[in-house]
Structure formats: structure tokens, C-alpha cells
Design an enzyme around this catalytic site. Structure first.
Site, PDB file in Angstrom:
ATOM      1  N   ASP A  49       0.842  -1.206   0.000  1.00 15.57           N
ATOM      2  CA  ASP A  49       0.000   0.000   0.000  1.00 15.57           C
ATOM      3  C   ASP A  49       0.878   1.257   0.000  1.00 15.57           C
ATOM      4  OD1 ASP A  49       0.877  -0.246   2.599  1.00 15.57           O
ATOM      5  OD2 ASP A  49      -1.090   0.044   3.533  1.00 15.57           O
ATOM      6  N   SER A  50       2.198   1.084   0.093  1.00 11.56           N
ATOM      7  CA  SER A  50       3.118   2.202  -0.121  1.00 11.56           C
ATOM      8  C   SER A  50       2.897   2.808  -1.504  1.00 11.56           C
ATOM      9  CB  SER A  50       4.569   1.736   0.039  1.00 11.56           C
ATOM     10  OG  SER A  50       4.811   0.583  -0.748  1.00 11.56           O
ATOM     11  N   ASP A  88      -1.149  -6.063  -0.340  1.00  9.42           N
ATOM     12  CA  ASP A  88      -1.525  -5.465   0.948  1.00  9.42           C
ATOM     13  C   ASP A  88      -3.027  -5.256   1.060  1.00  9.42           C
ATOM     14  OD1 ASP A  88       0.496  -5.046   2.794  1.00  9.42           O
ATOM     15  OD2 ASP A  88       1.198  -3.202   1.844  1.00  9.42           O
ATOM     16  N   GLU A 120      -1.535  -5.661   8.512  1.00  5.49           N
ATOM     17  CA  GLU A 120      -0.735  -5.140   9.623  1.00  5.49           C
ATOM     18  C   GLU A 120      -1.397  -5.464  10.959  1.00  5.49           C
ATOM     19  OE1 GLU A 120       0.116  -0.984   9.037  1.00  5.49           O
ATOM     20  OE2 GLU A 120       0.957  -1.327   7.030  1.00  5.49           O
ATOM     21  N   GLU A 186       9.140  -4.693  10.723  1.00  2.00           N
ATOM     22  CA  GLU A 186       9.571  -3.377  10.237  1.00  2.00           C
ATOM     23  C   GLU A 186      10.095  -2.520  11.384  1.00  2.00           C
ATOM     24  OE1 GLU A 186       7.015  -1.325   7.484  1.00  2.00           O
ATOM     25  OE2 GLU A 186       8.189   0.527   7.628  1.00  2.00           O
TER      26      GLU A 186
END
Ligand code: KIV
Length: 277
Positions: A49-50, A88, A120, A186
Site C-alpha cells: 500500500d506504499s 496489501d 498489519e 519493520e
């Protein structure tokens, strides 16, 4: 034959079986041409999703809609022959309930051909991860710095320092026990990433974590020098394509203004068509 020595399309169980073996190579991809570049060298292409920040200029990943992920997932799928595609789940598409997560995870897989989704969250997402994996949706988990929680975390800070290490460790253990086939760690201290990697049975994929992880992931535009608004410490620039592109565009602009482009070889004549017409 790909650089990883196999033509077989990798699956989530293949990736899980790589625990403790040759490190997993993961890069993001958002478009067909970049997927084609990534494919021969990587085990996993992640439609992160970056994409919202890198390609669409959004200030964070929070505004990324499911439709944007689907569009980029479809583009990436057209460029992959070997690497496994993971996509994502964007913010707001899975947190509300296990059923919401299943509905949107299934849509992502059906409409893009992705082999797995990434979401996430640690302990609090374990029940959802179990629900998805038992119903045919393989899950890559993501713990430590979870960018979709930037507002509750108070910024893009290192997670798991000092007394906070237990929280991140528990998150990683919980997602592994819930059935995730791998987990992204991360921005956690190197020693904690190494300890988690030893402690859990699924591959850890580090970003700003440790070379002891079972694999590494980077945002492809970061490592190619194409995304420059900010540069986290964990990004190594393997190329400076942004500078190269700037030089090329400046030269083009100068040549257009000087009328030296197009040159005779770029212009069509009156004679019969040749193969490059
Ligand atoms: O969205 C993304 O690109 C990611 C990776 C950086 C792990 O989640």
C-alpha cells in the site's frame, strides 16, 4: 529459468519452507514494467500500500482504497512469471471484523490473482489471521512499525526498544501461531529481530530490522533512487535512477529548445516505408 534457480511459481507453503534457508528476496512492485524487472530476481513481489505514497503522492498509506490496490495488483500480475505475488490489505479493509477481512481478502485474490494478502497487526489481528488462513487466504503478517497505525504510534518510530520488546515479540509469536506463513518485521532493533527469527517457526522478512531475518524487503522505488521525498536509514540506494532521469529530461528539454531534437534519423521521409516506420 529465474535467478533463484526454478521456473516453478512459488506458493505460500514454498515460502514457509524457506525458514532458516537461503534468504527470501522481496521487493515491492506496482506496475507491469517494474514487475517484469523484479520477477527474475525475487521470490516475492509485494503490491504494497506504499503505492499510495510512492506513485500517487499521498501523505501516508491511510487514504489508499481497495480499488487502488486491485488496479495495481492486476498490473503487477501481468508482469510476473515466477515470483509469488502478495498484496496489501489497505487501511479500513480488514480491521472491523473477520468477515470484512475475508470479504475484502477474497476480492483482492479473485480480482488480481495474488497468492496471499498482507495485513498489519499482531496479537489483536491473530483471530482474523486464523479465520482467513482456515478459509483459503494465506496471510503474510506485518508487525513492529505498522505504517497504517502512524497516528496511534505517534510517527514512524522504531518499535520494540527496551521494555517495549515483549510487545513486539508477542505480536510475532501470535501471528505465527495464528497461521501466518511469514511475517514482516519493520523498524525493530536488530537484536530483537534476530531473537524473534530464532523463536518463531515462520520466515521473518526484515525492513529496517536485521540481516539475521529469513528475508529482506525494500520499496523498489526507494532502492532505485526514484522516490526521494524522504529516505529512512534502512534504505540502501542500489541505483540513482531519479538523478539519471533528471539528466535525461534536462537534455531532452535543452535539445527541443535548440531544435537539435528530432534529428534526421527520427524524422520520416517521402520514400517507401521501411521496417522502422
Ligand atoms: O507497503 C509496503 O510497501 C510495505 C513494505 C514496505 C513492507 O508494507
Amino acid at each position: 529459468m529465474s535467478a533463484t534457480g526454478t521456473d516453478k511459481r512459488l506458493s505460500p507453503p514454498d515460502i514457509q519452507a524457506r525458514k532458516g534457508g537461503t534468504p527470501l528476496v522481496v521487493l515491492t512492485a506496482y506496475t507491469t514494467p517494474v514487475a517484469r524487472l523484479v520477477d527474475p530476481h525475487c521470490d516475492i513481489a509485494l503490491v504494497g500500500d506504499s503505492v499510495g505514497m510512492v506513485l500517487h503522492g499521498l501523505p501516508s498509506t491511510l487514504p489508499v482504497p481497495l480499488e487502488m490496490m486491485i488496479m495495481h495488483g492486476q498490473a503487477v500480475a501481468r508482469g510476473l512469471a515466477h515470483a509469488m505475488m502478495v498484496i496489501d490489505m489497505p487501511f479500513g479493509s480488514y480491521e472491523e471484523s473477520r468477515e470484512q477481512a475475508f470479504r475484502n481478502g477474497a476480492r483482492l485474490m479473485q480480482e488480481t490473482g495474488a497468492a496471499a494478502v498482507k495485513l498489519e497487526g499482531g496479537e489483536h489481528m491473530a483471530e482474523t489471521i486464523q479465520f482467513l488462513t482456515r478459509r483459503g487466504i494465506p496471510v503474510m503478517a506485518h508487525v513492529g512499525l505498522t505504517p497504517q497505525s502512524v497516528n496511534t504510534l505517534g510517527g514512524y518510530r522504531v518499535q520494540g526498544r527496551g521494555n517495549d520488546s515483549g510487545r513486539v515479540r508477542n505480536d510475532a509469536v501470535a501471528v505465527a501461531e495464528a497461521g501466518a506463513f511469514s511475517v514482516v518485521l519493520e523498524k525493530v532493533p536488530g537484536s530483537l529481530a534476530a531473537e524473534i527469527t530464532r523463536a518463531i517457526a515462520i520466515p521473518t522478512i526484515g525492513i529496517g530490522a536485521s540481516a539475521d531475518c529469513d528475508g529482506q524487503v525494500l520499496v523498489v522505488d526507494d532502492m532505485l533512487g526514484l522516490f526521494t521525498p524522504f529516505r529512512p536509514k534502512f534504505v540502501k540506494r542500489y541505483a540513482e535512477l531519479g538523478l539519471e532521469a533528471d539528466r535525461a529530461i534536462a537534455t531532452y528539454a535543452a535539445e527541443v529548445r535548440a531544435r537539435t531534437f528530432p534529428a534526421p534519423e527520427h524524422v520520416f521521409g517521402e520514400d517507401l516505408p521501411r521496417s522502422r516506420d
